[in-house]
Structure formats: C-alpha cells, structure tokens
Design an enzyme around this catalytic site. Structure first.
Site: not given
Ligand code: PMP
Length: 432
Positions: A145, A240, A268
């Site tokens: 994702y 990522d 995050k």
C-alpha cells in the site's frame, strides 16, 4: 465488556461522517462488522475508551506512535510550538534542523522536502521520477500500500506481472494501465516485467520491508536485484519507507539492509503523531522539484512548526540509549510467547516479526508475499481480534496489519497480552 457509549457515539458518527469513520481502516468491516471502539485517552502503552475500559494498544495509530501515547517530551514540543503560532507560511529554522536530522540518519537523502502525509510523499516521488526520466510507467509490488493517490490504488491483474486494473472506483483505466504489478520477493517476474516494459518504466516503487500485508522481509538479495534490474532499464528505485523509517533502527530500513534507493518517501514516525510526510533522494533528481525544476509540488501546511517540532522531539526520544534494543527484546518475548501458544493448539497460525513489529497470520504456511498473507483465514482472525479486544488488547481490525510495540510497553504488558492470546486460542479451538 461495556460498550454502550461507543455504540451511541458510533451511531451518531454514522449520521454525520461517511461510514462513521475518517479512514476506512478504522471501521470493523474487515472483522465481520461491529462497533469501532471510541477511545478517549491514550497514555503510554494504554488506551482508555469512552466506557471506562482500558486497553493495551498495539495499533500505534497504524505506526506513528512508537514512543507510546502522549510522550511528555513530544507533548511539550507540540505545546511550545503552538504557543508561537502553529502555521506561518514562511520558512522556519526548525525545518532545516529537522531536514538535517533526517539526512544524517539516512544518507541517501541528499535533499528532502516536507509534505503532510505518506500519500503525498509517495505521490510526489512518482511525479519527480517521471519528470526526471521522461517516462510514465511505474512498477509496484502486489499487496503493498502506498497511500490513496490514483496511481497507486491499482490492483494486480491475474498474471504474475500485469498491467493493473483500478482498485477503487474513480481511478480511471488509463491511470491503472500505467502501473505494472509484480509479486514481492519474486525477482524472476520483476525481470520479465522490465524486459517487456523497461524502457517505459520511470520507477520501481517498493516497501523495502513490507508493512502492509503484515511484516514481510525481503528474501536475501531481492532488493539488490530490484536496484540492479531497475537501473539496467534506466528506471529509478523509490523506497516507500512511510512505515519503516525509524521503525527498526534509528534510520531507514535501507540502513538496516544496506541497500540504497534513488528516492525515499517517509511519514508516520517522523511526525511524532502529528500529520507529516517527507520525500528525498539524490540531488540531481530532487533538483527537478519546484522552485528549482519543472516538477510542481506545494503545500499550505507543509513544514508547519507543530509537526516539525513533534518530529524532532520524537527522533530525540528514539536517539536515547537502548530504545531499539528494548523494542526488539519485547518483540522477541511476544513472538516466542505466540509461537508457544500456536504449538499447543490446533489453530493454524504463524508469526512474522522484525524487531518491535510483528504479524500473526492465521495460516500454517510461511508468509513471503501477498498471496501467502491473503491465505490468512478471515474467520479465525475476526474471532481472535474480537476476543482480544474484549480482554483489553487493541489490535488493528485487519488480518494483514502489524502489531506495533512502543517504547512505553513493558514486560508485564506482553505477559498480559500472551495470557489473553492463550485464552483466545483455547476458545477458538473449542469452537472449531
Ligand atoms: N505508504 C505506506 C507504506 C503506508 O503504510 C501508508 C499508510 N498506511 C502510506 C504510504 C500512506 O500514508 P498516509 O496515510 O500518511 O497518507
């Protein structure tokens, strides 16, 4: 366990907010439905809900909360920033300070840019890779994702390496056809895809350690092969690291694994619990970004003093001695305990763990790619999830998600968690 206040609040939320939640992963759709618990307070490793129940939290807000909820050093940094104004729209000294911290810990970041979410960070790396290479296609790996921008909301087709089809209504077929999806940990199929489309591929986008179908490590040599094949084809490699940066060590998964991408997207943890994203990489690539170059990217909220201050404070906590050793130790205790429980029951299950993050899959086979993870049994996971929640253990309501240990967790929390897991397995076994 009393849930009446959560139930009432959920009913109210459903009247005003689509689906009652502001991110679909918060709904209980993935665990057969039910009322999401409304939390009122987070403190260290614990949550307290609106009905007065206490939970040990392993959700960690899907990753950012690595120092526990309301860590005093981060809270102070946010409060101090707020006193001086939360948003300027001008540059501030703190942004360079934070950029330097990131560069010093992840050497491939020769230049960085702050944005507001992981989605924005990944989306922009793709635009910049296209600007730099003059190519359009992107290769990604099945099950990874990368946020909710159009280009990465593309599902794998039926073959081993295929042009994608839209994974969401509203993503056009034309966009999906720019994306090629290949199984993770499968160098052969990556090679085939690059042999076929290589001269059209701007970038190969990969989570160096997967966090989105549970915690899945690359098999030895896989990332080196990704680099080699991509570069031979004239494509860039984008990591990522939205989940992985500062998760397993002070730095990126790239430091841990000794591999170097051309560009990296982050988010995050680097916001210490406030909204943030960042991307960076080689200077000659990053100089394509506005105002220096032709690839446009902007943001009203980008680099805001509150997020930057929280990020700096979070990294300061993570620099303290023993932090990552503790996360690893508690992770190993949890993994060993879960494996013991699995051994003593007939319920099919397996654990993937790396340091302070793990996933419990309800399948007996080893999980190395998305298809393996997808074999995890939905019904068994849903039962387990609800039985754990009712015993005060908060997990993500998704069978693929990681359990994140924070620096605030202690051995007694792990022991309590294992007791709850044992009871859940006992009950599930009886119900089978
Ligand atoms: N990339 C990865 C690897 C992620 O896990 C996520 C979020 N789960 C994103 C990108 C998107 O980040 P955000 O939700 O901050 O937009």
């Amino acid at each position: 366990m009393e849930k009446t206040h959560s139930e009432a609040l959920y009913k109210e939320a459903c009247e005003h907010i689509v689906g009652g939640v502001n991110s679909p992963s918060r709904s209980f759709k993935g665990v057969g439905g039910g009322t999401p618990i409304f939390m009122e307070k987070g403190e260290g490793a614990y949550f307290y809900d609106v009905d007065g129940n206490k939970y040990i939290d392993y959700l960690g807000a899907y990753g950012p909360i690595i120092t526990g909820h309301a860590h005093p050093h981060i809270t102070r940094a946010i409060t101090n920033a707020a006193h001086n104004g939360t948003l300027y729209g001008t540059p501030t000294k703190l942004e360079s300070q934070f950029a330097m911290m990131l560069k010093n810990s992840i050497p491939s970041l020769e230049k960085v840019r702050f944005v507001n979410s992981g989605t924005e960070a990944v989306m922009t790396t793709i635009r910049v890779a296209r600007a730099y290479t003059g190519r359009t296609k992107v290769i990604k790996f099945a099950g990874c994702y990368h946020g909710h921008s159009d280009l990465v909301l593309v599902a794998a087709g039926s073959g081993p390496s295929t042009l994608g089809s839209p994974d969401s209504a509203g993503v056009t077929k034309n966009i999906a056809e720019e994306v090629i999806t290949v199984p993770f940990n499968d160098p052969e199929n990556l090679k085939k895809a690059l042999d076929k489309w290589g001269n059209e591929v701007a970038a190969v986008l990969v989570e160096p350690i997967v966090g989105n179908f549970g915690i899945v490590e690359p098999v030895p040599g896989f990332l080196e092969t990704v680099n080699q094949l991509a570069h031979n084809a004239g494509s860039l490699v984008i990591y990522d690291e939205v989940i992985t940066a500062f998760r397993f060590m002070y730095g990126g998964a790239q430091n841990l694994l000794g591999v170097t991408p051309d560009m990296t997207a982050m988010g995050k943890i680097i916001g210490g619990g406030l909204p943030i994203g960042a991307y960076g990489g080689r200077i000659d690539i990053m100089e394509n970004v506005a105002p220096l170059g032709p690839a446009y990217q902007a943001g009203t909220m980008s680099g805001n003093p509150a997020s930057i201050s929280a990020g700096i404070a979070c990294l300061e906590v993570l620099q303290e001695e023993g932090v990552y050793e503790k996360l690893d130790y508690l992770g190993s205790r949890l993994e060993d305990g879960l494996n013991n429980i699995i051994k003593n029951h007939t319920v099919p299950a397996t654990v993937n763990r790396l340091k302070g993050a793990l996933t419990l899959y309800f399948t007996s086979q080893k999980v190395q790619n998305y298809d393996d993870a997808d074999n995890s049994n939905d019904v068994l996971f849903s039962k387990f999830f609800k039985k754990m929640l009712n015993q005060g253990i908060n997990l993500a309501p998704s069978k693929y998600e990681a359990w994140f240990i924070t620096t605030a967790h202690e051995e007694k929390d792990i022991e309590e968690t294992l007791k709850a897991a044992e009871k859940a397995f006992d009950e599930i076994e009886k119900e089978q």
